[in-house]
Design a protein around this motif. Structure first.
Motif, PDB file in Angstrom:
ATOM      1  N   PRO A  80       0.821  -1.214   0.000  1.00 41.38           N
ATOM      2  CA  PRO A  80       0.000   0.000   0.000  1.00 41.38           C
ATOM      3  C   PRO A  80       0.855   1.264   0.000  1.00 41.38           C
ATOM      4  O   PRO A  80       1.924   1.295   0.607  1.00 41.38           O
ATOM      5  N   LYS A  81       0.373   2.282  -0.687  1.00 41.42           N
ATOM      6  CA  LYS A  81       1.035   3.575  -0.598  1.00 41.42           C
ATOM      7  C   LYS A  81       0.821   4.154   0.798  1.00 41.42           C
ATOM      8  O   LYS A  81      -0.040   3.718   1.557  1.00 41.42           O
ATOM      9  N   ASP A  82       1.635   5.154   1.137  1.00 37.55           N
ATOM     10  CA  ASP A  82       1.595   5.701   2.484  1.00 37.55           C
ATOM     11  C   ASP A  82       0.211   6.219   2.860  1.00 37.55           C
ATOM     12  O   ASP A  82      -0.193   6.126   4.024  1.00 37.55           O
ATOM     13  N   THR A  83      -0.525   6.784   1.906  1.00 43.24           N
ATOM     14  CA  THR A  83      -1.842   7.343   2.218  1.00 43.24           C
ATOM     15  C   THR A  83      -2.752   6.289   2.823  1.00 43.24           C
ATOM     16  O   THR A  83      -3.334   6.488   3.896  1.00 43.24           O
ATOM     17  N   ALA A  84      -2.891   5.139   2.151  1.00 43.36           N
ATOM     18  CA  ALA A  84      -3.759   4.074   2.664  1.00 43.36           C
ATOM     19  C   ALA A  84      -3.208   3.499   3.956  1.00 43.36           C
ATOM     20  O   ALA A  84      -3.957   3.206   4.900  1.00 43.36           O
ATOM     21  N   ARG A  85      -1.900   3.341   4.028  1.00 45.30           N
ATOM     22  CA  ARG A  85      -1.273   2.783   5.235  1.00 45.30           C
ATOM     23  C   ARG A  85      -1.516   3.698   6.436  1.00 45.30           C
ATOM     24  O   ARG A  85      -1.806   3.235   7.550  1.00 45.30           O
ATOM     25  N   ASN A  86      -1.413   5.009   6.221  1.00 41.34           N
ATOM     26  CA  ASN A  86      -1.561   5.955   7.325  1.00 41.34           C
ATOM     27  C   ASN A  86      -3.000   6.061   7.820  1.00 41.34           C
ATOM     28  O   ASN A  86      -3.233   6.262   9.020  1.00 41.34           O
ATOM     29  N   ILE A  87      -3.960   5.974   6.900  1.00 40.86           N
ATOM     30  CA  ILE A  87      -5.353   6.159   7.309  1.00 40.86           C
ATOM     31  C   ILE A  87      -5.836   4.989   8.156  1.00 40.86           C
ATOM     32  O   ILE A  87      -6.252   5.158   9.299  1.00 40.86           O
ATOM     33  N   GLY A  88      -5.795   3.798   7.626  1.00 33.49           N
ATOM     34  CA  GLY A  88      -6.222   2.634   8.379  1.00 33.49           C
ATOM     35  C   GLY A  88      -7.679   2.729   8.813  1.00 33.49           C
ATOM     36  O   GLY A  88      -8.396   3.670   8.461  1.00 33.49           O
ATOM     37  N   PRO A  89      -8.156   1.774   9.605  1.00 35.53           N
ATOM     38  CA  PRO A  89      -9.553   1.786  10.060  1.00 35.53           C
ATOM     39  C   PRO A  89      -9.839   2.970  10.978  1.00 35.53           C
ATOM     40  O   PRO A  89      -9.165   3.175  11.982  1.00 35.53           O
ATOM     41  N   GLY A  90     -10.828   3.764  10.625  1.00 31.58           N
ATOM     42  CA  GLY A  90     -11.242   4.892  11.454  1.00 31.58           C
ATOM     43  C   GLY A  90     -10.283   6.043  11.498  1.00 31.58           C
ATOM     44  O   GLY A  90     -10.456   6.970  12.300  1.00 31.58           O
ATOM     45  N   GLY A  91      -9.278   6.029  10.643  1.00 32.82           N
ATOM     46  CA  GLY A  91      -8.256   7.074  10.673  1.00 32.82           C
ATOM     47  C   GLY A  91      -8.703   8.380  10.057  1.00 32.82           C
ATOM     48  O   GLY A  91      -9.632   8.443   9.242  1.00 32.82           O
ATOM     49  N   ALA A  92      -8.015   9.442  10.433  1.00 26.93           N
ATOM     50  CA  ALA A  92      -8.331  10.784   9.940  1.00 26.93           C
ATOM     51  C   ALA A  92      -7.508  11.102   8.697  1.00 26.93           C
ATOM     52  O   ALA A  92      -6.381  10.623   8.543  1.00 26.93           O
ATOM     53  N   GLU A 122     -12.201  17.878   6.149  1.00 27.40           N
ATOM     54  CA  GLU A 122     -11.650  17.111   7.257  1.00 27.40           C
ATOM     55  C   GLU A 122     -12.470  15.841   7.422  1.00 27.40           C
ATOM     56  O   GLU A 122     -13.681  15.903   7.661  1.00 27.40           O
ATOM     57  N   CYS A 123     -11.822  14.690   7.291  1.00 25.61           N
ATOM     58  CA  CYS A 123     -12.542  13.420   7.154  1.00 25.61           C
ATOM     59  C   CYS A 123     -12.021  12.359   8.115  1.00 25.61           C
ATOM     60  O   CYS A 123     -10.902  12.439   8.614  1.00 25.61           O
ATOM     61  N   ARG A 124     -12.861  11.349   8.336  1.00 24.29           N
ATOM     62  CA  ARG A 124     -12.420  10.135   9.013  1.00 24.29           C
ATOM     63  C   ARG A 124     -12.925   8.936   8.225  1.00 24.29           C
ATOM     64  O   ARG A 124     -14.035   8.950   7.684  1.00 24.29           O
ATOM     65  N   GLU A 125     -12.121   7.905   8.160  1.00 27.69           N
ATOM     66  CA  GLU A 125     -12.460   6.697   7.414  1.00 27.69           C
ATOM     67  C   GLU A 125     -13.626   5.976   8.077  1.00 27.69           C
ATOM     68  O   GLU A 125     -13.636   5.773   9.290  1.00 27.69           O
ATOM     69  N   VAL A 126     -14.637   5.613   7.281  1.00 29.67           N
ATOM     70  CA  VAL A 126     -15.770   4.850   7.803  1.00 29.67           C
ATOM     71  C   VAL A 126     -15.820   3.447   7.209  1.00 29.67           C
ATOM     72  O   VAL A 126     -16.373   2.531   7.812  1.00 29.67           O
ATOM     73  N   GLN A 127     -15.232   3.267   6.038  1.00 32.63           N
ATOM     74  CA  GLN A 127     -15.208   1.936   5.426  1.00 32.63           C
ATOM     75  C   GLN A 127     -14.194   1.938   4.291  1.00 32.63           C
ATOM     76  O   GLN A 127     -14.041   2.936   3.580  1.00 32.63           O
ATOM     77  N   THR A 128     -13.502   0.833   4.142  1.00 34.65           N
ATOM     78  CA  THR A 128     -12.600   0.652   3.014  1.00 34.65           C
ATOM     79  C   THR A 128     -13.004  -0.607   2.272  1.00 34.65           C
ATOM     80  O   THR A 128     -13.118  -1.676   2.872  1.00 34.65           O
ATOM     81  N   LEU A 129     -13.267  -0.455   0.985  1.00 34.07           N
ATOM     82  CA  LEU A 129     -13.675  -1.569   0.137  1.00 34.07           C
ATOM     83  C   LEU A 129     -12.499  -1.996  -0.715  1.00 34.07           C
ATOM     84  O   LEU A 129     -11.764  -1.157  -1.250  1.00 34.07           O
ATOM     85  N   THR A 130     -12.343  -3.284  -0.868  1.00 38.89           N
ATOM     86  CA  THR A 130     -11.322  -3.819  -1.758  1.00 38.89           C
ATOM     87  C   THR A 130     -12.000  -4.716  -2.778  1.00 38.89           C
ATOM     88  O   THR A 130     -12.632  -5.716  -2.421  1.00 38.89           O
ATOM     89  N   LEU A 134     -13.793   5.171   1.920  1.00 35.84           N
ATOM     90  CA  LEU A 134     -14.944   6.039   2.144  1.00 35.84           C
ATOM     91  C   LEU A 134     -14.711   6.813   3.430  1.00 35.84           C
ATOM     92  O   LEU A 134     -14.388   6.226   4.477  1.00 35.84           O
ATOM     93  N   GLY A 135     -14.876   8.121   3.357  1.00 39.37           N
ATOM     94  CA  GLY A 135     -14.648   8.957   4.527  1.00 39.37           C
ATOM     95  C   GLY A 135     -15.811   9.886   4.788  1.00 39.37           C
ATOM     96  O   GLY A 135     -16.356  10.487   3.860  1.00 39.37           O
TER      97      GLY A 135
END
Length: 224
Positions: free
Chosen positions: A79-91, A145-153, A161-162
Motif C-alpha cells: 500500500p502507498k503511504d496514504t492508505a497505510r496511514n489512514i487505516g480503520p477509522g483514521g483521519a 476534514e474526514c475520518r475513514e468509515v469503510q474501506t472496500l477492496t 470512504l470517509g
C-alpha cells in the motif's frame, strides 16, 4: 447533385473484462473527465506528514457527507503511504487544488520513499486541523476534514470512504456564511483529464435550470 453524406461509423466497443489493467486505465481515464483532485494529507505513525494527489475521487452524498477516493499500491504491491496511514477509522484531510497550486500538487505525485514527507521536501506550508489531527495545506482554497468509515477492496482496487466532519474555506470563497453560499468560481479549482499530465480549469461554465415536471409539461405544450 450533392454527394450523399458518408455513413456514420458504428461505435467502437471495448470488452473491459478481456483487457489488461493498463489498457482499461488508458481508456477510462480518457473518457471519465474532468475528475476532481483529492490532495490527501495523512499522518504516519511517527508523526510525519504525507501529501499525495488522487483523481479517482468524488463526493458520494451529503447526509452524512461522504467522499470516496482510491489510493493504489506501489509497484511491488504494498500500500502507498496514504492508505497505510489512514487505516480503520483514521483521519485524513482532502485539500482541493486551485490553478495556482497545480504545480505543487503535481510535484507531490513524485514517488518519494516511504515515510518521506512531501510538504517538508517541497516547502508546502501546513495549517493544523480543526476537527481532525491531520493538517491541511494552508494555501488550499478548500479542505475537507474526514475520518475513514469503510474501506472496500475489489480485486486490486481499494476504495476509502470517509465521512466529512468539517470544511475549511478561504474567506474569498465565502459568499454568505449565514446562508451557506459559496463563491465556487473563486476556488478556481482544476480537474484531471486523461491519465498523465493534462488538466482542466473550472472557469468555462454554463447554467441549465432544472425544471419541475409541471414546467416541463408547460414547455411541451408551448412548443406544440
Amino acid at each position: 447533385m450533392p454527394a450523399a453524406p458518408s455513413p456514420t461509423p458504428p461505435p467502437q466497443h471495448f470488452d473491459l473484462t478481456a483487457l489488461p489493467a493498463e489498457a482499461r486505465y488508458k481508456l477510462l481515464t480518457a473518457v471519465v473527465v474532468p475528475r476532481p483532485i483529492a490532495w490527501v494529507c495523512t499522518l504516519g505513525e511517527d508523526g510525519h506528514v504525507n501529501l499525495a494527489p488522487y483523481s479517482f475521487f468524488g463526493l458520494m452524498g451529503s447526509d452524512p457527507p461522504v467522499v470516496a477516493f482510491a489510493p493504489g499500491n506501489r509497484p511491488d504491491g504494498t500500500p502507498k503511504d496514504t492508505a497505510r496511514n489512514i487505516g480503520p477509522g483514521g483521519a485524513f484531510t482532502v485539500n482541493l487544488v486551485s490553478f495556482d497550486l497545480a504545480p505543487l500538487m503535481n510535484a507531490t505525485a513524485t514517488d518519494f520513499p516511504h515515510r518521506h514527507s512531501e510538504p517538508g521536501a517541497l516547502g508546502i506550508a501546513l495549517s493544523p486541523g480543526v476537527q481532525v489531527p491531520t493538517p491541511r495545506v494552508a494555501a488550499a482554497p478548500a479542505a475537507l476534514e474526514c475520518r475513514e468509515v469503510q474501506t472496500l477492496t475489489i480485486g486490486r482496487t481499494r476504495i476509502i470512504l470517509g465521512e466529512v466532519l468539517g470544511l475549511v474555506l478561504q474567506q474569498e470563497a465565502v459568499q454568505d456564511a449565514a446562508r451557506h453560499h459559496v463563491n465556487t468560481a473563486a476556488l478556481d479549482l482544476v480537474g484531471r483529464l486523461g491519465g498523465r499530465g493534462t488538466y482542466a480549469r473550472t472557469r468555462d461554465t454554463f447554467v441549465l435550470d432544472r425544471l419541475t415536471y409541471e414546467a416541463w409539461q408547460a414547455a411541451q405544450e408551448g412548443e406544440s
